[in-house]
Scaffold this motif. Structure first.
Motif, PDB file in Angstrom:
ATOM      1  N   ILE A  53       0.862  -1.189   0.085  1.00 41.51           N
ATOM      2  CA  ILE A  53      -0.123  -0.017  -0.024  1.00 41.51           C
ATOM      3  C   ILE A  53       0.798   1.275  -0.099  1.00 41.51           C
ATOM      4  O   ILE A  53       0.587   2.169  -0.561  1.00 41.51           O
ATOM      5  N   PHE A  54       2.028   1.301   0.728  1.00 42.95           N
ATOM      6  CA  PHE A  54       2.886   2.334   0.773  1.00 42.95           C
ATOM      7  C   PHE A  54       3.618   2.511  -0.440  1.00 42.95           C
ATOM      8  O   PHE A  54       3.783   3.665  -0.890  1.00 42.95           O
ATOM      9  N   PHE A  55       3.956   1.492  -1.189  1.00 40.92           N
ATOM     10  CA  PHE A  55       4.459   1.566  -2.468  1.00 40.92           C
ATOM     11  C   PHE A  55       3.344   2.154  -3.591  1.00 40.92           C
ATOM     12  O   PHE A  55       4.067   3.142  -4.249  1.00 40.92           O
ATOM     13  N   ASN A  56       2.337   1.900  -3.552  1.00 41.93           N
ATOM     14  CA  ASN A  56       1.144   2.134  -4.297  1.00 41.93           C
ATOM     15  C   ASN A  56       0.956   3.746  -4.013  1.00 41.93           C
ATOM     16  O   ASN A  56       0.794   4.482  -5.030  1.00 41.93           O
ATOM     17  N   LEU A  57       0.869   3.856  -2.698  1.00 37.20           N
ATOM     18  CA  LEU A  57       0.666   5.514  -2.388  1.00 37.20           C
ATOM     19  C   LEU A  57       1.799   6.214  -3.005  1.00 37.20           C
ATOM     20  O   LEU A  57       1.512   7.420  -3.304  1.00 37.20           O
ATOM     21  N   ILE A  58       3.021   6.139  -2.520  1.00 35.55           N
ATOM     22  CA  ILE A  58       3.980   6.896  -3.307  1.00 35.55           C
ATOM     23  C   ILE A  58       4.162   7.015  -4.927  1.00 35.55           C
ATOM     24  O   ILE A  58       4.295   8.327  -5.326  1.00 35.55           O
ATOM     25  N   MET A  59       4.214   6.104  -5.486  1.00 31.02           N
ATOM     26  CA  MET A  59       3.946   5.936  -7.012  1.00 31.02           C
ATOM     27  C   MET A  59       2.595   6.715  -7.574  1.00 31.02           C
ATOM     28  O   MET A  59       2.681   7.511  -8.440  1.00 31.02           O
ATOM     29  N   GLY A  60       1.573   6.472  -6.744  1.00 32.00           N
ATOM     30  CA  GLY A  60       0.271   7.212  -7.177  1.00 32.00           C
ATOM     31  C   GLY A  60       0.467   8.719  -7.013  1.00 32.00           C
ATOM     32  O   GLY A  60      -0.126   9.426  -7.740  1.00 32.00           O
ATOM     33  N   LEU A  61       1.163   9.155  -5.716  1.00 29.09           N
ATOM     34  CA  LEU A  61       1.366  10.587  -5.687  1.00 29.09           C
ATOM     35  C   LEU A  61       2.035  11.324  -6.785  1.00 29.09           C
ATOM     36  O   LEU A  61       1.734  12.339  -7.009  1.00 29.09           O
TER      37      LEU A  61
END
Length: 291
Positions: A203-211
């Motif tokens: 989830i954290f990885f997707n958060l960073i890439m999404g931002l």
């Protein structure tokens, strides 16, 4: 000797296509340059103009914040929800997984073109709303609805995050669920106490890439609004940082000002990324970490 020889292709590419242009962009941001005449050094005038004189810059920044802070959490919620559903042992789940991932394989330009037709005043979406007695808005021509339309388009590609989250869920030891069942935990409690902590790194990885991706949105806005006569329209309601940068550079030939906008955007992305990493210690769980 051999080390430098083997990494020379990457090193040449890094210096020529990444570090070199970045350094040049810093210098250009301190000049007034139209690409036809020699650049004229103006110091921090371009940054001052963006921060104190250009209302469109702040409009674009607020629009970008809106898009990033709505689309990224929405995509994460949809991704976790779909991954949890697809992790169930039901008949045909491999087929469902394929259908969920297929939208991410469609080129972004093609997806935006399809949504442009779907969101048209007489498009399928408004026809569907009409069946329920709802008068659909002009999604792409109404300043109130253009940003929600972009958010809806972003949710279409949630399948990429879903696949990563599903992979993380498949890696959770079954023994943890068995222990939770013995303790009488409900499926809802099992999700929050077992599943969610185990998938927080993904989830954290997707958060960073999404931002990072959301702050750099361009193609969707360009394709959906170019027909209105002004990219980022109507009335700059969908003007984003990158579309503003593009307009200043390639429509008005203000390359110095465009470079300044690019570096201000870089600082914004850097700030949000650092905040995300700073807060990650409070909710991201790693198996090898002892607290």
């Amino acid at each position: 000797m051999y080390f430098w020889l083997f990494i020379s292709p990457w090193l040449i590419g890094f210096l020529g296509f990444l570090l070199g242009p970045m350094i040049a962009s810093v210098y250009i941001s301190l000049t007034e340059w139209d690409s036809f005449t020699p650049p004229e050094f103006v110091g921090f005038a371009n940054y001052t103009k963006a921060l104190t004189e250009d209302p469109v810059f702040w409009k674009a920044l607020s629009n970008t914040f809106y898009y990033a802070l709505v689309s990224v959490p929405l995509g994460l919620v949809i991704g976790v929800w779909l991954a949890n559903l697809l992790n169930k042992r039901v008949r045909g789940r491999k087929l469902f997984r394929t259908f969920i991932y297929l939208p991410t394989l469609v080129p972004l330009v093609a997806t935006a073109m399809v949504f442009k037709m779907v969101l048209a005043p007489s498009g399928p979406l408004n026809e569907l709303l009409g069946w329920f007695g709802v008068q659909g808005p002009d999604w792409l021509l109404d300043a109130t609805w253009i940003k929600p339309a972009l958010v809806v388009l972003s949710a279409w590609g949630a399948g990429g995050a879903t696949v990563l989250l599903l992979s993380a869920m498949n890696g959770i030891p079954r023994e943890l669920y068995e222990a939770a069942e013995i303790d009488g935990a409900s499926p809802w409690r099992q999700f929050w106490s077992v599943t969610f902590p185990q998938i927080t790194p993904v989830i954290f990885f997707n958060l960073i890439m999404g931002l990072i991706g959301a702050f750099q949105i361009f193609s969707q806005v360009y394709i959906l609004t170019v027909a209105t006569g002004s990219v980022g329209g109507p009335n700059n309601a969908s003007q984003m940082m990158v579309t503003l940068l593009f307009r200043e550079a390639f429509s008005f030939y203000h390359f110095g000002y465009a470079s300044a906008i690019a570096w201000l955007l870089f600082l914004v992305i850097l700030a949000f990324t650092l905040i995300a990493f700073r807060t990650a210690r409070n909710w991201v769980f790693y198996e090898t970490e002892v607290r």
